[in-house]
Design a protein around this motif. Structure first.
Motif, short mmCIF file in Angstrom:
data_model
loop_
_atom_site.label_atom_id
_atom_site.label_comp_id
_atom_site.label_asym_id
_atom_site.label_seq_id
_atom_site.Cartn_x
_atom_site.Cartn_y
_atom_site.Cartn_z
N THR A 108 0.82 -1.21 0.00
CA THR A 108 0.00 0.00 0.00
C THR A 108 0.85 1.26 0.00
OG1 THR A 108 -1.80 -1.11 1.17
CG2 THR A 108 -1.75 1.29 1.26
N VAL A 109 1.83 1.30 0.89
CA VAL A 109 2.69 2.48 1.00
C VAL A 109 3.48 2.69 -0.29
CG1 VAL A 109 4.72 3.39 2.17
CG2 VAL A 109 2.86 2.39 3.50
N PHE A 110 4.03 1.62 -0.82
CA PHE A 110 4.81 1.70 -2.05
C PHE A 110 3.92 2.15 -3.21
CE2 PHE A 110 6.96 0.14 -5.80
CZ PHE A 110 8.30 0.37 -5.52
N GLY A 111 2.75 1.52 -3.35
CA GLY A 111 1.83 1.88 -4.43
C GLY A 111 1.31 3.30 -4.29
N GLY A 112 1.04 3.71 -3.06
CA GLY A 112 0.58 5.08 -2.83
C GLY A 112 1.63 6.10 -3.23
N ALA A 113 2.88 5.81 -2.93
CA ALA A 113 3.97 6.71 -3.33
C ALA A 113 4.05 6.81 -4.85
CB ALA A 113 5.29 6.21 -2.74
N VAL A 114 3.84 5.68 -5.53
CA VAL A 114 3.85 5.70 -7.00
C VAL A 114 2.73 6.58 -7.53
CG1 VAL A 114 3.50 4.29 -9.06
CG2 VAL A 114 4.95 3.44 -7.21
N VAL A 115 1.53 6.46 -6.93
CA VAL A 115 0.39 7.28 -7.37
C VAL A 115 0.68 8.77 -7.19
CG1 VAL A 115 -2.01 7.90 -6.84
CG2 VAL A 115 -1.34 5.50 -6.95
N PHE A 116 1.20 9.16 -6.03
CA PHE A 116 1.50 10.56 -5.79
C PHE A 116 2.54 11.09 -6.78
CE2 PHE A 116 0.28 9.85 -1.13
CZ PHE A 116 -1.01 10.26 -1.37
N LEU A 117 3.55 10.27 -7.05
CA LEU A 117 4.59 10.68 -7.99
C LEU A 117 4.04 10.86 -9.40
CD1 LEU A 117 7.61 11.22 -8.49
CD2 LEU A 117 7.90 8.76 -8.85
N LEU A 118 3.20 9.92 -9.83
CA LEU A 118 2.62 10.01 -11.17
C LEU A 118 1.70 11.22 -11.32
CD1 LEU A 118 1.80 6.24 -11.85
CD2 LEU A 118 3.62 7.60 -12.88
N LEU A 119 0.89 11.46 -10.30
CA LEU A 119 0.00 12.62 -10.35
C LEU A 119 0.79 13.93 -10.39
CD1 LEU A 119 -2.95 11.75 -7.95
CD2 LEU A 119 -3.17 12.66 -10.25
N LEU A 288 3.77 16.07 -3.49
CA LEU A 288 5.16 15.82 -3.17
C LEU A 288 5.36 15.73 -1.66
CD1 LEU A 288 6.91 18.19 -5.75
CD2 LEU A 288 6.42 15.74 -5.94
N SER A 289 4.64 16.55 -0.91
CA SER A 289 4.72 16.48 0.55
C SER A 289 4.14 15.16 1.07
CB SER A 289 3.96 17.65 1.18
OG SER A 289 4.47 18.89 0.73
N ALA A 290 2.99 14.78 0.51
CA ALA A 290 2.35 13.53 0.92
C ALA A 290 3.21 12.33 0.56
CB ALA A 290 0.98 13.41 0.27
N PHE A 291 3.94 12.42 -0.53
CA PHE A 291 4.86 11.35 -0.92
C PHE A 291 5.84 11.05 0.21
CE2 PHE A 291 8.85 9.85 -2.62
CZ PHE A 291 8.51 8.94 -3.60
N VAL A 292 6.40 12.09 0.79
CA VAL A 292 7.37 11.93 1.88
C VAL A 292 6.70 11.32 3.11
CG1 VAL A 292 8.97 13.13 3.40
CG2 VAL A 292 8.72 13.86 1.02
N ILE A 293 5.47 11.77 3.41
CA ILE A 293 4.78 11.30 4.61
C ILE A 293 4.36 9.85 4.47
CG2 ILE A 293 2.75 11.63 6.07
CD1 ILE A 293 2.83 14.60 5.32
N ILE A 325 14.53 4.43 -5.77
CA ILE A 325 14.83 3.92 -7.11
C ILE A 325 13.80 2.88 -7.53
CG2 ILE A 325 16.49 2.55 -8.45
CD1 ILE A 325 18.72 3.92 -6.86
N CYS A 326 13.37 2.06 -6.59
CA CYS A 326 12.33 1.05 -6.88
C CYS A 326 11.00 1.73 -7.21
CB CYS A 326 12.16 0.11 -5.69
SG CYS A 326 13.61 -0.92 -5.34
N VAL A 327 10.66 2.79 -6.47
CA VAL A 327 9.45 3.55 -6.75
C VAL A 327 9.52 4.14 -8.16
CG1 VAL A 327 8.09 5.58 -6.13
CG2 VAL A 327 8.98 4.08 -4.34
N LEU A 328 10.66 4.68 -8.50
CA LEU A 328 10.86 5.26 -9.83
C LEU A 328 10.65 4.22 -10.92
CD1 LEU A 328 11.86 7.52 -11.74
CD2 LEU A 328 14.20 6.74 -11.25
N PHE A 329 11.18 3.03 -10.74
CA PHE A 329 11.05 1.99 -11.75
C PHE A 329 9.58 1.62 -12.00
CE2 PHE A 329 10.63 -2.57 -12.77
CZ PHE A 329 11.29 -2.59 -14.00
N VAL A 330 8.80 1.45 -10.92
CA VAL A 330 7.39 1.09 -11.08
C VAL A 330 6.63 2.23 -11.74
CG1 VAL A 330 5.27 0.50 -9.85
CG2 VAL A 330 7.44 -0.49 -9.13
#
Length: 442
Positions: A108-119, A288-293, A325-330
């Protein structure tokens, strides 16, 4: 038992600060995506937002109460804990519980970070295009992950409280701009049309709603940083009141003004101009802030597994950089945020929101009831017995709890299946960035 054992020696978060952290964690994606979710579910989607907000608040309170009981019963649950949700799972359902919880939490945390980054990357591409420049979405993902990297080196949420306030204020400001912009444009819009509701779209929308209201992965991480952990329920009440006041107006005006022309990101429906550009900037700051949190619990878990010192060291920088780096790849592999959002909301987040808080609370109630008042005799090595017959929870609450679990499982399974079908479908498949860096997001 004295409450002093539940309070960290150093100054921690208060009720309002904790609520701000949670709002900053969950609200951004909901502001952007719930209007489309309501269009895909019909006007009943507004009711679903309220229902799921109430359920999320209820299970969040149960989760906090379960942790308080664990803090009273187990020595290793007192003070600041790096991985409280996993530890609670172990105390209630032993190694199996911890394994299931850890997999769900990290996914969940990993996928959520991906969503925030993509948005955030999608917003930056749109903003720069309005200025006459065309920088690929895929390049923006790389640029943003580079800017975020140093911020992820902070220790725990209390070390970046300013980020949380910036995230929440950005979301509130964006909400106001969206409401004003849509209100001004409403008289010029043609007659609103709504597309026919279908099962697949409805299930995808459910995943979106769950994701928008599911801050549970971070709840206990924030609770252990509070001055008074027993005040966590007050923070939960305040959180979901604020979130509901943000979500419902935006989702309503989007549904009634734009109808079937709604984009997955409502900002893309706003007319070009200064207010829209400001909204893009503000919501990107939030994301971007939520990504960190949101990524912090996973980062703390990685630190613990690899025995990284709690003090700031180069080891923390290296391990956390690898996670990013793993988040970036996904993100470069699946550059469509709405599919990732629905998949996470329907699968792992459903377990964390609807199932684990209820089961952990019920098990911890049994353990506390059987332990009695002799808390001092309970040690860190004690595990919750799996064969206890004592039932301290009222029958009506048990019925309510099991109904919520059933609703969560049904919604989660259907939303997950629908998201997977859309990800692999040839009609909606998106080319990874490393195959076509200029067209992957289109």
């Amino acid at each position: 038992m004295s409450s002093k054992y539940l309070i960290p020696k150093e100054k921690g978060l208060g009720i309002v600060n904790t609520a701000v952290f949670i709002v900053g964690d969950v609200s951004g994606t909901g502001i952007l995506s719930l209007a489309r979710a309501v269009e895909d579910t019909g006007w009943t989607g507004l009711i679903l937002i309220v229902v799921f907000a109430i359920i999320s608040a209820y299970t969040g309170i149960l989760l906090g109460e379960a942790w308080i009981m664990a803090s009273e019963l187990f020595e290793d649950c007192k003070g600041h804990i790096q991985n409280p949700y996993q530890l609670l799972a172990q105390k209630t359902y032993d190694k199996v519980g911890r394994y299931v919880l850890s997999v769900s939490l990290h996914t969940t945390v990993f996928g959520g970070a991906v969503v925030f980054l993509l948005l955030a990357a999608d917003n930056m591409q749109s903003l720069v295009q309005t200025l006459g420049y065309d920088l690929s979405f895929c390049f923006w993902v790389l640029i943003l992950i580079t800017l975020l990297l140093p911020l992820t080196w902070f220790g725990t949420p209390k070390h970046f409280w300013l980020i949380a306030y910036g995230s929440t204020l950005s979301t509130i400001s964006t909400t106001a701009i969206i409401l004003v912009s849509v209100g001004e444009e409403a008289p010029t819009q043609p007659k609103v049309r709504h597309h026919e509701i279908n099962g697949e779209g409805f299930m995808l929308a459910l995943g979106t709603i769950v994701f928008a209201l599911g801050g549970h992965p971070n709840f206990l991480t924030l609770q252990v940083d509070m001055n008074r952990q027993k005040d966590f329920r007050k923070s939960i009440f305040l959180t979901f009141i604020i979130v509901s006041c943000l979500y419902l107006p935006v989702a309503s005006v989007g549904y009634f003004v734009y109808g079937d022309s709604l984009d997955a990101n409502i900002i893309n429906n706003l007319p070009p101009g200064g207010p829209t550009y400001v909204a893009l900037i503000l919501i990107t700051i939030h994301l971007l802030s939520a990504f960190v949190i949101i990524l912090n619990p996973l980062l703390q878990e990685v630190d613990m597994v690899l025995h990284v010192p709690k003090e700031f060291t180069w080891k923390r920088c290296v391990t956390r950089s690898f996670v990013l780096i793993c988040v970036l790849f996904v993100a470069e592999t699946i550059p469509k945020f709405e599919y990732v959002l629905s998949l996470i909301g329907g699968s792992s987040l459903t377990i964390l929101v609807f199932i684990c808080p209820i089961l952990f609370h019920m098990r911890m109630c049994k353990l506390k009831a059987n332990a009695g008042n002799n808390v001092a005799m309970v040690t860190m090595d004690v595990q919750a017995p799996l064969d206890e017959k004592f039932e301290p929870i009222a029958p009506w609450r048990k019925v309510l709890n099991y109904e919520i679990i059933c609703i969560g499982v049904l919604a989660g399974v259907t939303a997950t299946v629908s998201a997977i079908i859309n990800i692999v479908s040839p009609d909606s498949f998106s080319v990874p960035c490393y195959i076509n860096i200029t067209r992957a997001s289109t």
